[in-house]
Motif scaffolding. Structure first.
Motif, PDB file in Angstrom:
ATOM      1  N   ALA A 258       0.832  -1.211   0.000  1.00  0.00           N
ATOM      2  CA  ALA A 258       0.000   0.000   0.000  1.00  0.00           C
ATOM      3  C   ALA A 258       0.864   1.257   0.000  1.00  0.00           C
ATOM      4  O   ALA A 258       1.932   1.300   0.609  1.00  0.00           O
ATOM      5  CB  ALA A 258      -0.911   0.004   1.220  1.00  0.00           C
ATOM      6  N   VAL A 260       0.409   4.967   1.256  1.00  0.00           N
ATOM      7  CA  VAL A 260      -0.467   5.794   2.091  1.00  0.00           C
ATOM      8  C   VAL A 260      -0.015   7.247   2.001  1.00  0.00           C
ATOM      9  O   VAL A 260       1.154   7.572   2.237  1.00  0.00           O
ATOM     10  CB  VAL A 260      -0.438   5.308   3.557  1.00  0.00           C
ATOM     11  CG1 VAL A 260      -1.314   6.192   4.437  1.00  0.00           C
ATOM     12  CG2 VAL A 260      -0.874   3.850   3.640  1.00  0.00           C
ATOM     13  N   ALA A 290     -11.373  -3.014   4.431  1.00  0.00           N
ATOM     14  CA  ALA A 290     -11.438  -2.418   3.092  1.00  0.00           C
ATOM     15  C   ALA A 290     -11.363  -3.534   2.060  1.00  0.00           C
ATOM     16  O   ALA A 290     -11.211  -4.719   2.396  1.00  0.00           O
ATOM     17  CB  ALA A 290     -10.301  -1.419   2.910  1.00  0.00           C
ATOM     18  N   THR A 294      -9.406  -0.424  -2.750  1.00  0.00           N
ATOM     19  CA  THR A 294      -9.498   0.821  -1.984  1.00  0.00           C
ATOM     20  C   THR A 294      -8.134   1.509  -1.928  1.00  0.00           C
ATOM     21  O   THR A 294      -7.130   0.861  -1.624  1.00  0.00           O
ATOM     22  CB  THR A 294      -9.986   0.535  -0.554  1.00  0.00           C
ATOM     23  OG1 THR A 294     -11.214  -0.183  -0.602  1.00  0.00           O
ATOM     24  CG2 THR A 294     -10.170   1.834   0.225  1.00  0.00           C
ATOM     25  N   GLY A 296      -4.926   3.048  -0.654  1.00  0.00           N
ATOM     26  CA  GLY A 296      -4.226   2.945   0.622  1.00  0.00           C
ATOM     27  C   GLY A 296      -4.564   1.721   1.433  1.00  0.00           C
ATOM     28  O   GLY A 296      -4.183   1.631   2.608  1.00  0.00           O
ATOM     29  N   ALA A 297      -5.274   0.747   0.831  1.00  0.00           N
ATOM     30  CA  ALA A 297      -5.637  -0.454   1.577  1.00  0.00           C
ATOM     31  C   ALA A 297      -4.396  -1.310   1.824  1.00  0.00           C
ATOM     32  O   ALA A 297      -3.674  -1.670   0.892  1.00  0.00           O
ATOM     33  CB  ALA A 297      -6.688  -1.252   0.816  1.00  0.00           C
ATOM     34  N   TYR A 350      -7.764  -6.734   3.823  1.00  0.00           N
ATOM     35  CA  TYR A 350      -7.297  -5.363   3.568  1.00  0.00           C
ATOM     36  C   TYR A 350      -7.851  -4.412   4.629  1.00  0.00           C
ATOM     37  O   TYR A 350      -9.020  -4.506   5.027  1.00  0.00           O
ATOM     38  CB  TYR A 350      -7.725  -4.900   2.175  1.00  0.00           C
ATOM     39  CG  TYR A 350      -7.014  -5.636   1.059  1.00  0.00           C
ATOM     40  CD1 TYR A 350      -5.909  -5.069   0.426  1.00  0.00           C
ATOM     41  CD2 TYR A 350      -7.447  -6.906   0.640  1.00  0.00           C
ATOM     42  CE1 TYR A 350      -5.247  -5.745  -0.582  1.00  0.00           C
ATOM     43  CE2 TYR A 350      -6.784  -7.586  -0.368  1.00  0.00           C
ATOM     44  CZ  TYR A 350      -5.687  -6.998  -0.981  1.00  0.00           C
ATOM     45  OH  TYR A 350      -5.027  -7.671  -1.980  1.00  0.00           O
ATOM     46  N   THR A 352      -7.664  -0.092   5.939  1.00  0.00           N
ATOM     47  CA  THR A 352      -7.191   1.280   5.787  1.00  0.00           C
ATOM     48  C   THR A 352      -7.090   1.911   7.172  1.00  0.00           C
ATOM     49  O   THR A 352      -7.804   1.514   8.108  1.00  0.00           O
ATOM     50  CB  THR A 352      -8.139   2.133   4.924  1.00  0.00           C
ATOM     51  OG1 THR A 352      -9.455   2.071   5.492  1.00  0.00           O
ATOM     52  CG2 THR A 352      -8.175   1.641   3.488  1.00  0.00           C
ATOM     53  N   GLY A 375      -5.246   9.792   6.382  1.00  0.00           N
ATOM     54  CA  GLY A 375      -5.753   8.628   5.660  1.00  0.00           C
ATOM     55  C   GLY A 375      -5.591   8.837   4.167  1.00  0.00           C
ATOM     56  O   GLY A 375      -4.700   9.507   3.710  1.00  0.00           O
ATOM     57  N   ALA A 377      -5.011   7.485   0.157  1.00  0.00           N
ATOM     58  CA  ALA A 377      -3.768   7.027  -0.416  1.00  0.00           C
ATOM     59  C   ALA A 377      -3.820   7.084  -1.898  1.00  0.00           C
ATOM     60  O   ALA A 377      -4.857   7.218  -2.514  1.00  0.00           O
ATOM     61  CB  ALA A 377      -3.483   5.601   0.059  1.00  0.00           C
TER      62      ALA A 377
END
Length: 378
Positions: A258, A260, A290, A294, A296-297, A350, A352, A375, A377
């Motif tokens: 991920a 982020v 998530a 998604t 940034g998952a 997953y 977030t 949060g 991403a």
């Protein structure tokens, strides 16, 4: 009642080059319940003993109220101490144990009896006054030790891990009793423990020590939500905060597979000493389920799930993490999950990080950076 102040207080034991307590500056308010917490050897008990007069202060001063007690004998400091081993006289009754210090001080018998009976009523020990310690449970003995301190009506209570010898269930009930008792009496109290759960549930404020240095002091909520550095972040909270060091690319940090997004202030605060890395922390309850698509998952392969009835915690490893550039303390990522829908071992799940719940620290110094990622991403 009295305030307490450590003014640059330092203790260096003979033969040691490094201070066990290093220039401690700490102000404790009148009637406050302050908890000194930290790992074994951090200097918390030494700090308490300096306040009690049981350890020499090599540098700095210690004050109780408006009185400098640095060179005052322990018996003249008007403090009462409760130890973890109770230290009761086995041949004396509960009443005699509670009133012994007053007897030595030459107080009249009638006044001793009155004080002992008042303390026994507060501690629910009235029916045990004629018994000897061997006829009491561990929790009752600890209450007798508390009563011995209460009858002296001191300016300050000092408690050095008083619950260490109790079983887990009794510790929970006794810590509630101690906190309730302190608030009723209103006596300034300094309480030492290595158990951060005790610290969070009992103290008005918590002072965290490491290697003799004060790391942070504040309310339980402040230490939980805004830890000053990576050490405090991992020490306060159970289960512990997930924290690791990850590579930064542009305006994002890579956690496993991920990316982020980071706030501009965080990226700007990075220095050459950080070598392109950022230490990121997030608590298990700050992760939200998530899907793979998604932004940034964070993908986590589940190793084990702890099912606790009302809660469940999933432990797993980061998918796609490069061991040469990524360090995750404890080796596992922990997430609080729905106890009615727990993932199976081997599942890739997953998560977030909830907006505003990410903690960023310098990879070089461990100090908190000026802002938290919100949060999202790329």
């Amino acid at each position: 009642m009295a305030t307490v102040r450590f003014d640059g207080a330092t203790r260096i034991y003979p033969g040691n080059d490094r201070p066990s307590v290093d220039h401690l500056n700490l102000d404790i308010e009148d009637g406050e319940f302050l908890v000194l917490v930290g790992p074994s050897g951090c200097g918390k008990s030494t700090s308490l003993r300096m306040l009690a007069g049981l350890e020499e202060v090599n540098e700095g001063r210690v004050w109780i109220g408006d009185r400098d007690v640095t060179d005052v004998q322990p018996k003249d400091r008007d403090i009462a101490m409760v130890f973890q081993n109770y230290a009761l006289y086995p041949h004396m009754t509960v009443a005699d144990n509670m009133g012994f210090a007053l007897k030595i001080a030459g107080m009249p018998k009638a006044e001793i009896r009155q004080r002992v009976e008042e303390a026994a009523k507060i501690l629910d020990l009235e029916e045990y006054l004629a018994r000897k310690p061997k006829a009491l449970s561990g929790g009752q003995r600890q209450r007798v030790a508390m009563g011995r301190a209460i009858v002296r009506n001191p300016k300050v209570f000092l408690m050095d891990e008083p619950l260490s010898n109790l079983d887990a269930k009794l510790r929970v009930s006794t810590r509630t009793q101690i906190a309730s008792l302190q608030r009723r009496l209103g006596v300034t109290t300094v309480y030492v423990t290595h158990d951060q759960t005790e610290a969070l549930t009992m103290g008005d404020r918590i002072a965290v020590l490491k290697d003799g240095l004060l790391q942070q002091v504040g309310s339980p909520l402040v230490l939980y939500d805004k830890p000053a550095n990576a050490f405090v972040a991992t020490f306060i909270g159970s289960p512990a905060m997930n924290i690791g060091t990850f590579p930064v690319t542009g305006d994002s940090v890579q956690i496993g597979d991920a990316h982020v997004q980071l706030e501009r202030e965080v990226v700007a605060a990075l220095t050459p000493e950080d070598e392109g890395k950022l230490t990121v922390g997030f608590r298990p309850e700050n992760l939200e389920p998530a899907t793979a698509g998604t932004p940034g998952a964070i993908p986590v392969e589940i190793d084990i799930v702890e099912e606790l009835g009302s809660d469940a915690y999933a432990y797993g490893s980061l998918v796609g993490a490069n061991p040469e550039t990524t360090t995750l303390q404890g080796g596992s990522l922990i997430a609080r999950v729905n106890p009615r829908q727990v993932p199976a071992k081997g599942d890739v799940v997953y998560f977030t990080i909830r907006p505003g719940e990410q903690h960023n620290f310098s990879a070089a110094t461990g100090e908190r950076l000026p802002a938290s990622a919100e949060g999202a991403a790329a």
